[in-house]
Design a protein around this motif. Structure first.
Motif, PDB file in Angstrom:
ATOM      1  N   TRP A   1       0.908  -1.034  -0.073  1.00  0.00           N
ATOM      2  CA  TRP A   1       0.213  -0.156  -0.025  1.00  0.00           C
ATOM      3  C   TRP A   1       0.915   1.274   0.003  1.00  0.00           C
ATOM      4  O   TRP A   1       1.274   1.754   0.901  1.00  0.00           O
ATOM      5  N   THR A   2       1.202   1.747  -1.107  1.00  0.00           N
ATOM      6  CA  THR A   2       2.402   2.765  -1.470  1.00  0.00           C
ATOM      7  C   THR A   2       1.573   4.057  -1.862  1.00  0.00           C
ATOM      8  O   THR A   2       2.313   5.057  -1.912  1.00  0.00           O
ATOM      9  N   GLY A   3       0.481   4.269  -2.288  1.00  0.00           N
ATOM     10  CA  GLY A   3      -0.183   5.322  -3.008  1.00  0.00           C
ATOM     11  C   GLY A   3      -1.593   5.008  -3.399  1.00  0.00           C
ATOM     12  O   GLY A   3      -2.272   4.180  -2.952  1.00  0.00           O
TER      13      GLY A   3
ATOM     14  N   ILE B   1       6.038  -1.947  -0.397  1.00  0.00           N
ATOM     15  CA  ILE B   1       6.767  -2.205  -1.584  1.00  0.00           C
ATOM     16  C   ILE B   1       5.653  -2.083  -2.730  1.00  0.00           C
ATOM     17  O   ILE B   1       4.697  -2.573  -2.832  1.00  0.00           O
ATOM     18  N   GLY B   2       5.832  -0.906  -3.543  1.00  0.00           N
ATOM     19  CA  GLY B   2       4.911  -0.785  -4.581  1.00  0.00           C
ATOM     20  C   GLY B   2       5.024  -1.726  -5.633  1.00  0.00           C
ATOM     21  O   GLY B   2       5.856  -2.511  -5.782  1.00  0.00           O
ATOM     22  N   GLY B   3       3.995  -1.488  -6.639  1.00  0.00           N
ATOM     23  CA  GLY B   3       4.060  -2.124  -7.777  1.00  0.00           C
ATOM     24  C   GLY B   3       2.546  -2.514  -7.964  1.00  0.00           C
ATOM     25  O   GLY B   3       1.727  -3.214  -7.076  1.00  0.00           O
TER      26      GLY B   3
ATOM     27  N   ASP C   1       4.795  -9.533  -3.983  1.00  0.00           N
ATOM     28  CA  ASP C   1       4.745 -11.100  -4.034  1.00  0.00           C
ATOM     29  C   ASP C   1       6.315 -11.529  -4.404  1.00  0.00           C
ATOM     30  O   ASP C   1       6.583 -12.644  -3.734  1.00  0.00           O
ATOM     31  N   GLN C   2       6.856 -10.797  -5.223  1.00  0.00           N
ATOM     32  CA  GLN C   2       8.266 -11.279  -5.686  1.00  0.00           C
ATOM     33  C   GLN C   2       9.148 -11.171  -4.388  1.00  0.00           C
ATOM     34  O   GLN C   2      10.002 -11.980  -4.015  1.00  0.00           O
TER      35      GLN C   2
END
Length: 401
Positions: free
Chosen positions: A24-26, A54-56, A63-64
């Motif tokens: 939860w980054t943005g 950790i964004g994405g 997950d990675q």
């Protein structure tokens, strides 16, 4: 006085450090995460919290990172992730928190049945739910629809929606349907189109491995009509947060997403009912498309006591209110007051209780395991991300399930 850290050995200090990974980054997530972790620190100042965002898109980077950490024998204390079938990918590396968390905090009686079942794993519990998103909403910019003369309440099936998209295209400069062609986003839209056009039973048969090929094909044909004619030109190169900005700015009319996009509207102080609104995706009015967020407990935990403290907190009312009111999701506890929630989320809570069917999300780990979901996304990447090959996509979906 010496600090507590100065009095502890390295091992004891590590055991008191709570490391939580999340994505939860943005947009909808950052403020919700801040509210959650701030509330935890206020109640448990004795725990050294190390929360790591950790964004994405679609939790891919998270997950990675989790996979790498678990495979290298360096697990975090807890990580945000989807429960249900998604937990199967972690077989052998998760711990059981039935006694220390679920029973001690009385979570079984407090949370809705769907969340309790989703967090069970390997004859115990390995996760705690933090909230639920509804997956069959169709959000819209009120002003754009008014300018086009489209009444959203009149949209009772997909044919009516397609007609409305055509009207918006001809009467305004706005994109009729804001869309990202990321594979997970296409998959969640395919799901709601199938529920809308083929019905709950056809969808459940499909995810259980007994799908009807003609129902799958019809779903792809309808989705092709939507994606070929009414979405933004840059759909292949943008993420959902970017296209959601077009809803907020009035550059797009509709968007189908989980109600995390409502979290973005809430955090931008946009007025519900005046600037943005939502209907159930036409044809799914009596359904609640079920998505659940949770925190997952790795075995060989580096901070078992601190982690149990955090997970008991996450399953409690304070955490569920702090997080969900900003995330655009609703608590999975059935005893939470709606006093802190806006009108949209209060209505969503009421709809959850009244829904006749709660189909589990296909794109977020509840309906199928991670391997199957990845196979479905590969089919979409290869066959249905423009150009749209209905035959190949249909065959691929039938094979994957």
């Amino acid at each position: 006085m010496a600090s507590l850290a100065g009095c502890l050995t390295g091992e004891e200090e590590s055991e008191n450090t709570l490391e939580v990974l999340h994505g939860w980054t943005g947009g909808d997530g950052a403020e919700a995460a801040d509210a959650l972790f701030s509330a935890f620190e206020e109640e448990h100042s004795d725990v050294d919290l190390n929360n790591k965002p950790i964004g994405g898109g679609g939790n891919e980077n998270l997950d990675q990172t989790v996979s790498t950490r678990l495979n290298s024998g360096d697990p975090p204390s807890a990580f945000a992730g989807w429960p249900g079938s998604n937990l199967e990918q972690y077989d052998g590396v998760l711990g059981d928190i039935q006694s220390d968390v679920w029973e001690e905090a009385g979570l079984e009686d407090a949370h809705v049945e769907e969340a309790v079942e989703a967090c069970q794993f390997d004859d115990g519990y390995s996760a705690v739910p933090i909230g639920s998103h509804r997956m069959n909403d169709l959000f819209y910019n009120v002003g754009v629809l008014e300018d086009a003369g489209v009444d959203p309440e009149s949209l009772d099936d997909v044919d009516a929606l397609i007609d409305a998209l055509g009207t918006i295209e001809s009467e305004t400069d706005a994109t009729p349907l804001a869309m990202s062609l990321e594979a997970w986003a296409i998959l969640q839209t395919w799901t709601v189109v199938m529920l809308s056009t083929q019905g709950y039973d056809a969808y459940m048969s499909f995810i259980e491995g007994d799908g009807d090929e003609s129902a799958v094909r019809d779903t792809f044909e309808t989705l092709e009509e939507l994606l070929s004619n009414y979405i933004n030109d840059d759909a292949a190169s943008v993420g959902f947060t970017e296209v959601n900005q077009d809803i907020m700015s009035g550059d797009a009319a509709f968007i189908h997403e989980g109600n995390w996009v409502a979290g973005a509207y809430i955090n931008e102080d946009l007025e519900y009912g005046e600037e943005w609104d939502a209907i159930r995706y036409p044809g799914t009015e009596d359904m609640y498309g079920l998505h659940i967020d949770s925190f997952i407990y790795p075995g060989d935990n580096p901070s078992p006591e601190a982690t149990a403290t955090f997970l008991r907190f996450a399953g409690g009312e304070t955490a569920q209110v702090a997080f969900n009111q900003y995330k655009g999701s609703i608590p999975t506890r059935s005893d939470v007051s709606t006093e802190e929630f806006n009108d949209y989320l209060t209505e969503t809570i009421e709809d959850f209780e009244a829904a006749s069917e709660k189909p589990p999300t296909l794109a977020h780990g509840l309906a199928v395991d991670q391997s199957t979901q990845s196979s479905l996304e590969d089919v979409l990447n290869n066959n249905f991300a423009d150009p749209f090959d209905v035959d190949a996509a249909t065959a691929g979906f039938m094979d994957a399930i």
